[in-house]
Design a protein around this motif. Sequence first.
Motif, PDB file in Angstrom:
ATOM      1  N   ALA A   9       4.169   6.479  11.321  1.00 51.31           N
ATOM      2  CA  ALA A   9       4.123   7.256  10.083  1.00 51.31           C
ATOM      3  C   ALA A   9       5.112   6.702   9.060  1.00 51.31           C
ATOM      4  O   ALA A   9       4.789   6.579   7.864  1.00 51.31           O
ATOM      5  CB  ALA A   9       4.425   8.727  10.384  1.00 51.31           C
ATOM      6  N   ARG A  10       6.328   6.363   9.519  1.00 51.19           N
ATOM      7  CA  ARG A  10       7.305   5.789   8.594  1.00 51.19           C
ATOM      8  C   ARG A  10       6.853   4.438   8.067  1.00 51.19           C
ATOM      9  O   ARG A  10       7.067   4.111   6.894  1.00 51.19           O
ATOM     10  CB  ARG A  10       8.665   5.662   9.288  1.00 51.19           C
ATOM     11  CG  ARG A  10       9.384   6.989   9.481  1.00 51.19           C
ATOM     12  CD  ARG A  10      10.846   6.762   9.823  1.00 51.19           C
ATOM     13  NE  ARG A  10      11.008   6.088  11.101  1.00 51.19           N
ATOM     14  CZ  ARG A  10      11.169   6.724  12.259  1.00 51.19           C
ATOM     15  NH1 ARG A  10      11.177   8.049  12.297  1.00 51.19           N
ATOM     16  NH2 ARG A  10      11.323   6.047  13.375  1.00 51.19           N
ATOM     17  N   TYR A  11       6.232   3.640   8.929  1.00 47.21           N
ATOM     18  CA  TYR A  11       5.754   2.328   8.495  1.00 47.21           C
ATOM     19  C   TYR A  11       4.694   2.470   7.412  1.00 47.21           C
ATOM     20  O   TYR A  11       4.757   1.797   6.373  1.00 47.21           O
ATOM     21  CB  TYR A  11       5.184   1.559   9.686  1.00 47.21           C
ATOM     22  CG  TYR A  11       4.655   0.187   9.321  1.00 47.21           C
ATOM     23  CD1 TYR A  11       5.495  -0.919   9.307  1.00 47.21           C
ATOM     24  CD2 TYR A  11       3.311   0.014   8.982  1.00 47.21           C
ATOM     25  CE1 TYR A  11       5.007  -2.172   8.965  1.00 47.21           C
ATOM     26  CE2 TYR A  11       2.828  -1.232   8.635  1.00 47.21           C
ATOM     27  CZ  TYR A  11       3.678  -2.317   8.622  1.00 47.21           C
ATOM     28  OH  TYR A  11       3.193  -3.540   8.273  1.00 47.21           O
ATOM     29  N   TYR A  12       3.717   3.346   7.625  1.00 43.79           N
ATOM     30  CA  TYR A  12       2.671   3.531   6.620  1.00 43.79           C
ATOM     31  C   TYR A  12       3.240   4.116   5.331  1.00 43.79           C
ATOM     32  O   TYR A  12       2.767   3.796   4.231  1.00 43.79           O
ATOM     33  CB  TYR A  12       1.571   4.439   7.177  1.00 43.79           C
ATOM     34  CG  TYR A  12       0.650   3.755   8.157  1.00 43.79           C
ATOM     35  CD1 TYR A  12       0.230   2.448   7.946  1.00 43.79           C
ATOM     36  CD2 TYR A  12       0.179   4.408   9.296  1.00 43.79           C
ATOM     37  CE1 TYR A  12      -0.620   1.804   8.829  1.00 43.79           C
ATOM     38  CE2 TYR A  12      -0.670   3.786  10.184  1.00 43.79           C
ATOM     39  CZ  TYR A  12      -1.070   2.482   9.949  1.00 43.79           C
ATOM     40  OH  TYR A  12      -1.909   1.851  10.825  1.00 43.79           O
ATOM     41  N   GLU A  13       4.252   4.958   5.438  1.00 41.18           N
ATOM     42  CA  GLU A  13       4.883   5.511   4.238  1.00 41.18           C
ATOM     43  C   GLU A  13       5.597   4.420   3.449  1.00 41.18           C
ATOM     44  O   GLU A  13       5.512   4.369   2.206  1.00 41.18           O
ATOM     45  CB  GLU A  13       5.867   6.610   4.627  1.00 41.18           C
ATOM     46  CG  GLU A  13       6.492   7.321   3.443  1.00 41.18           C
ATOM     47  CD  GLU A  13       7.415   8.445   3.864  1.00 41.18           C
ATOM     48  OE1 GLU A  13       7.997   9.089   2.968  1.00 41.18           O
ATOM     49  OE2 GLU A  13       7.551   8.680   5.083  1.00 41.18           O
ATOM     50  N   ARG A  14       6.292   3.532   4.159  1.00 41.53           N
ATOM     51  CA  ARG A  14       6.940   2.408   3.463  1.00 41.53           C
ATOM     52  C   ARG A  14       5.913   1.511   2.793  1.00 41.53           C
ATOM     53  O   ARG A  14       6.125   1.059   1.656  1.00 41.53           O
ATOM     54  CB  ARG A  14       7.779   1.599   4.455  1.00 41.53           C
ATOM     55  CG  ARG A  14       9.043   2.278   4.922  1.00 41.53           C
ATOM     56  CD  ARG A  14       9.983   1.270   5.555  1.00 41.53           C
ATOM     57  NE  ARG A  14       9.374   0.556   6.654  1.00 41.53           N
ATOM     58  CZ  ARG A  14       9.442   0.934   7.925  1.00 41.53           C
ATOM     59  NH1 ARG A  14      10.092   2.046   8.251  1.00 41.53           N
ATOM     60  NH2 ARG A  14       8.872   0.227   8.874  1.00 41.53           N
ATOM     61  N   GLU A  15       4.808   1.231   3.475  1.00 42.48           N
ATOM     62  CA  GLU A  15       3.778   0.390   2.884  1.00 42.48           C
ATOM     63  C   GLU A  15       3.163   1.052   1.651  1.00 42.48           C
ATOM     64  O   GLU A  15       2.896   0.380   0.650  1.00 42.48           O
ATOM     65  CB  GLU A  15       2.688   0.092   3.923  1.00 42.48           C
ATOM     66  CG  GLU A  15       3.125  -0.843   5.023  1.00 42.48           C
ATOM     67  CD  GLU A  15       3.487  -2.210   4.504  1.00 42.48           C
ATOM     68  OE1 GLU A  15       2.746  -2.728   3.625  1.00 42.48           O
ATOM     69  OE2 GLU A  15       4.500  -2.770   4.943  1.00 42.48           O
ATOM     70  N   GLN A  16       2.964   2.373   1.714  1.00 44.31           N
ATOM     71  CA  GLN A  16       2.417   3.069   0.565  1.00 44.31           C
ATOM     72  C   GLN A  16       3.379   3.034  -0.616  1.00 44.31           C
ATOM     73  O   GLN A  16       2.970   2.808  -1.770  1.00 44.31           O
ATOM     74  CB  GLN A  16       2.101   4.518   0.940  1.00 44.31           C
ATOM     75  CG  GLN A  16       1.418   5.300  -0.169  1.00 44.31           C
ATOM     76  CD  GLN A  16       1.066   6.710   0.271  1.00 44.31           C
ATOM     77  OE1 GLN A  16       1.443   7.144   1.348  1.00 44.31           O
ATOM     78  NE2 GLN A  16       0.345   7.425  -0.571  1.00 44.31           N
ATOM     79  N   ASN A  17       4.656   3.237  -0.341  1.00 37.97           N
ATOM     80  CA  ASN A  17       5.648   3.176  -1.418  1.00 37.97           C
ATOM     81  C   ASN A  17       5.736   1.765  -2.001  1.00 37.97           C
ATOM     82  O   ASN A  17       5.912   1.597  -3.219  1.00 37.97           O
ATOM     83  CB  ASN A  17       7.019   3.604  -0.899  1.00 37.97           C
ATOM     84  CG  ASN A  17       7.059   5.077  -0.541  1.00 37.97           C
ATOM     85  OD1 ASN A  17       6.299   5.879  -1.082  1.00 37.97           O
ATOM     86  ND2 ASN A  17       7.944   5.444   0.374  1.00 37.97           N
TER      87      ASN A  17
END
Length: 209
Positions: free
Chosen positions: A174-182
């Motif tokens: 979840a954190r990885y996808y959030e970083r990629e989205q940001n």
Amino acid sequence: MAGRPREFLIGASAGVVTSVVVALLVAMASGGPPAENLLTDVNEALGQAVVWLWHNLGYSIPAFLLLLLLFAVSLANLRRAIANGAAAETVRQADHLSDVWTSLFFGVGVIFTAIGMRGALVEALSDNASGGVQVLERMVDGGILLALSTTIVGGVGGYLMRAWKALSTGAQLARYYEREQNRDLAALRASVSGIERRLHPPQSGMGEG
């Protein structure tokens, strides 16, 4: 969270070894059977367990084991990709493969359920059985146990695989996808800002003279 499955396996293995050692000590203290007889009993128990598994699961065993192996490899690749900050395509591929193996695990249970039910019905209807007991025996010999057992293993195993993935990689993923989205949003803002500067260049010499 990523180390919890490994810690659980280590703890479970230690518990099994401790239980075996305690059982040996109790047997020796109580004048029980010697070690050779105890090992023979263990081998017989293992042999009976293998026969029971084959009688209930049949050829679904190698399919289940293969999918478990592929799932474990994909999950390890997913954790490694997240930890190393790999490209989004690599993480998504590993994530997708782990879900694919889980779905196929469910599918193997469904497929062998249908195979077992078909075999049971064919065996029950092959001859004119005189009583309900004979029909039931023919259905058991024909594959009703295979159908029921593979349904249970496929369902329980599939949900455990999902839980394993959620516990081991859920938060990190979840954190990885959030970083990629940001990161994508930041790149989009930079692109929009560049377009705005080109469309509306600063008028530096308007007030001079």
